[in-house]
Design an enzyme around this catalytic site. Structure first.
Site, PDB file in Angstrom:
ATOM      1  N   ASP A 186       0.869  -1.223   0.008  1.00 29.77           N
ATOM      2  CA  ASP A 186      -0.124  -0.131  -0.052  1.00 29.77           C
ATOM      3  C   ASP A 186       0.780   1.422  -0.027  1.00 29.77           C
ATOM      4  OD1 ASP A 186      -3.260   0.309   1.244  1.00 29.77           O
ATOM      5  OD2 ASP A 186      -2.105   1.902   0.683  1.00 29.77           O
ATOM      6  N   ASN A 196      -9.665   0.398  -6.859  1.00 33.16           N
ATOM      7  CA  ASN A 196      -9.914   1.071  -8.317  1.00 33.16           C
ATOM      8  C   ASN A 196      -9.512   0.120  -9.465  1.00 33.16           C
ATOM      9  OD1 ASN A 196      -6.935   1.988  -9.254  1.00 33.16           O
ATOM     10  ND2 ASN A 196      -7.137   2.042  -6.984  1.00 33.16           N
ATOM     11  N   CYS A 242     -10.774 -10.218 -19.360  1.00 32.93           N
ATOM     12  CA  CYS A 242     -11.832 -11.084 -20.133  1.00 32.93           C
ATOM     13  C   CYS A 242     -13.229 -10.406 -20.162  1.00 32.93           C
ATOM     14  CB  CYS A 242     -11.800 -12.347 -19.655  1.00 32.93           C
ATOM     15  SG  CYS A 242     -10.566 -13.649 -19.793  1.00 32.93           S
ATOM     16  N   CYS A 298     -17.319  11.521  -1.473  1.00 33.91           N
ATOM     17  CA  CYS A 298     -16.718  10.194  -1.469  1.00 33.91           C
ATOM     18  C   CYS A 298     -17.454   9.073  -1.383  1.00 33.91           C
ATOM     19  CB  CYS A 298     -15.780  10.329   0.123  1.00 33.91           C
ATOM     20  SG  CYS A 298     -16.994  10.470   1.302  1.00 33.91           S
ATOM     21  N   CYS A 355      -2.983 -13.561 -20.671  1.00 32.45           N
ATOM     22  CA  CYS A 355      -4.043 -14.239 -20.610  1.00 32.45           C
ATOM     23  C   CYS A 355      -4.160 -15.274 -21.779  1.00 32.45           C
ATOM     24  CB  CYS A 355      -5.133 -13.610 -20.368  1.00 32.45           C
ATOM     25  SG  CYS A 355      -6.764 -14.369 -20.385  1.00 32.45           S
TER      26      CYS A 355
END
Lengths: 428, 428
Positions: free
Chosen positions: B115, B198, B243, B264, B322
């Site tokens: 973080d 996010n 995907c 917020c 992927c």
């Protein structure tokens, strides 16, 4: 620490008085140093100051901004009402302690905590208690942690066993004490959360709540640690805990000795955290009147399965207070039905004529369904705020109706269709 | 505090040397007092010592007794294996911090924490961080709390933003570092938990895990705080995060500025606690091989509804790593099918002939279905241990089959029935 340092200061003062004049300068310096240490020791438990009103302001220093945002998001009508509520938590173990922390962080008005046990290292596989609290009573340790987290919450702790005669008396009188909210109807608390780990204690909570006509929620975690449940109990309206007792119970012996004979129940911070979360989420929905409050919700963690059910009260319940509450609930049925009818009629009237009453104290207003498709800025629901784009074409593009307008008109007119059918029947 | 007190001690020593002889006695006393205070200050952070092996012993001082009980309960085969595993948690916010605490209390081998943010008072409506940690980085505050809770866990913290070029490089090299378990196949961690808030950061975790062929779990909570989800992503086998992207994403602007423009997101300790609990429960099931690991599990708190689904990978996925993993997964299909067939055949053989192999390293044994109805003490499943009585008559009493023994015998003999039918067919 502070007291000890003050002792050192007065010793130094005595030393200075008896010392020759040329020694007073280094002693002065020592006194200043100790004074500085005293201030340091004093300031060690840094706590935030109390907050008078819950602010919606979006700043990093506002502990309530993310909760007040529930109003702006349309989830809760008036979040700040949470400060008016009292919740009692019986059992401050793996579920109760986490429930207490969640309610404290949500800014609940008042918490009543009941437990007689002490913190052990063996409790460290669940959330909340810390190793340095080993040996403290669970109530003391909980108050220590919770008041640091949120000094706005009024904390009351009761270090007692509710299954003893004296413990039950204190339990009952604490639930009926109304000094926090003198004008409240019923008992002095809004909800009781049972977070105990044995049948006997659950039956005692059940007895108290039936006697007081007090709504409560029950919670439990299985001995193998991988399933749990929460349940809402409204005296007279839903089954009480004695209406449908568990199939196997301890008889004539202390359940705790049964459990501790060489073995112990398994427990996991995950299952207990999930059960505490579901319990407090339903508490918030119940108190702040949003969403659907589950009558019963199970959690089977091996299959990630969440069974639900509803239980009506048992007319042959062995608990006499439950039977009393059932009778009251039946007698109040006509009044309840009339009130529900009146409410429905008033709502129907309001839809047609708009609000009629001067005393609209909740500021209830009726919004046309079609209007909700536009937001406050007059944008249509499909439009996105600046900076956002759709990653895929709008779903509406694929769902455009292909029926022609003519057919549509005819199909819509069910009345016309009915008349045609009747004509056909008359002919035959 | 300790350093300051040592300064006072040396000042006192200097004072004594320069003072007349009759002053040395009170100065001696002062020195003893300060010495005592130094010891007090030293002992303040009480931590439990490390534990070499996880004991099953049921005593209050054993921090692992309730977890090791999972073995006796038949839930987990070998709980202590948890010490061999490394889990990376990206994002130490409302979900990540609680997930880290749960894994720490479960005694996970090694935790990697990522973080870049600092603790604010505005985070206090979620579990874990305390007001006195405001201003610290979330990684530092987390390590401070977690190492006190369980010193057996190896904690690694990375104060960085994985969406920057340098942050991504450090993220990748930390995931591939194998010093904790040199003989492990694949990367240096067993699972990555994404607890970010996010889209951009999720896509970065997705990129890293696709490149490393690393299984991970995604988690999220909605902006209105009342729903969330967890998802298992196995590169090549399940859909990756690219995907099936979310329908609306930020474009060309920093999502965080979008979020913070005057408003917020709402958040609740309940929803985040439930999501963290479901996430870590599935982590434990995945690592210790028990129960069913959900491919996707949602939580709609307004309705207490828990949707599930499965997503196959998209052959047109925009992520090239992927597509690589999908190709590998397809190519390995014949080998996978053969292994599954061989396993099934071996099991079928074992059922008939008993265990055949000398190298039965997992001690797998086959139990007859009929035998499981008796427990280890030879009691039938219906019998209860001493001290327990049935509150209601046994359910079996109501379910006794009413079919007569004669009919029963005949019905059981399916072979006989088949022969009779064949005879009838031959006659006609």
């Amino acid at each position: 620490m502070e007291v000890e340092l003050k002792g050192v200061l007065s010793d130094l003062e005595a030393l200075r008085r008896s010392a020759p004049a040329d020694q007073s300068d280094p002693i002065d310096k020592l006194q200043l140093r100790i004074q500085h240490l005293t201030n340091l020791a004093k300031s060690e438990p840094i706590r935030r100051s109390k907050v008078k009103n819950m602010s919606v302001e979006v700043v990093d220093s506002n502990p309530y901004s993310r909760l007040m945002a529930l109003q702006r998001m349309g989830i809760v009508e008036n979040y700040e009402r949470i400060r008016e509520f009292s919740v009692a938590i019986v059992g401050i173990g793996g579920v109760g302690s986490v429930a207490a922390e969640m309610l404290t962080r949500c800014g609940i008005g008042r918490l009543l905590l009941y437990d007689y046990d002490t913190v052990e290292l063996a409790n460290m596989n669940r959330l909340f208690f810390r190793p340095e609290q080993v040996g403290m009573t669970k109530t003391d340790a909980a108050v220590q942690t919770l008041q640091d987290i949120n000094p706005d919450v009024v904390l009351e702790s009761y270090t007692l066993n509710i299954t003893t005669v004296q413990g039950f008396e204190t339990f009952m009188s604490s639930l009926t004490n109304k000094s926090f909210s003198p004008n409240k109807e019923g008992s002095g608390v809004d909800l009781v959360l049972s977070c105990v780990d044995n049948y006997e204690a659950r039956m005692v909570v059940n007895q108290a709540c039936n006697e007081l006509n007090q709504t409560w929620m029950e919670s439990g975690v299985s001995e193998d640690a991988v399933s749990g449940h929460i349940q809402l109990l409204i005296p007279g309206e839903t089954a009480c805990f004695a209406c449908a007792p568990p199939l196997v119970v301890a008889s004539g012996v202390d359940e705790r000795t049964l459990k501790r004979e060489g073995v112990c129940a398994a427990s996991l911070p995950t299952t207990m955290g999930v059960v505490a979360g579901l319990l407090v989420q339903n508490t918030l929905k119940f108190l702040l009147k949003f969403g659907y409050v589950s009558p019963y919700l199970g959690y089977n963690s091996l299959k990630d399965f969440f069974p639900t059910m509803e239980m009506k009260p048992n007319p042959q319940c062995s608990n006499s207070a439950c039977l009393e509450r059932q009778k009251e609930y039946m007698l109040a049925k006509p009044a309840r039905d009339a009130a529900a009818r009146a409410k429905k009629e008033a709502e129907a009237l309001a839809t047609v004529q708009g609000p009629l009453h001067d005393d609209n104290e909740w500021n209830i207003s009726v919004v046309d369904d079609n209007e909700t498709e536009n937001d406050a800025d007059g944008q249509s629901a499909g439009a996105l705020p600046e900076g956002l784009v759709r990653e895929l074409p709008s779903a509406d593009e694929y769902q455009k109706p292909t029926v022609s307008e003519e057919t549509n008109d005819k199909l819509d007119d069910l009345e016309e269709l009915r008349r045609q059918l009747e004509a056909l029947n008359a002919d035959s």
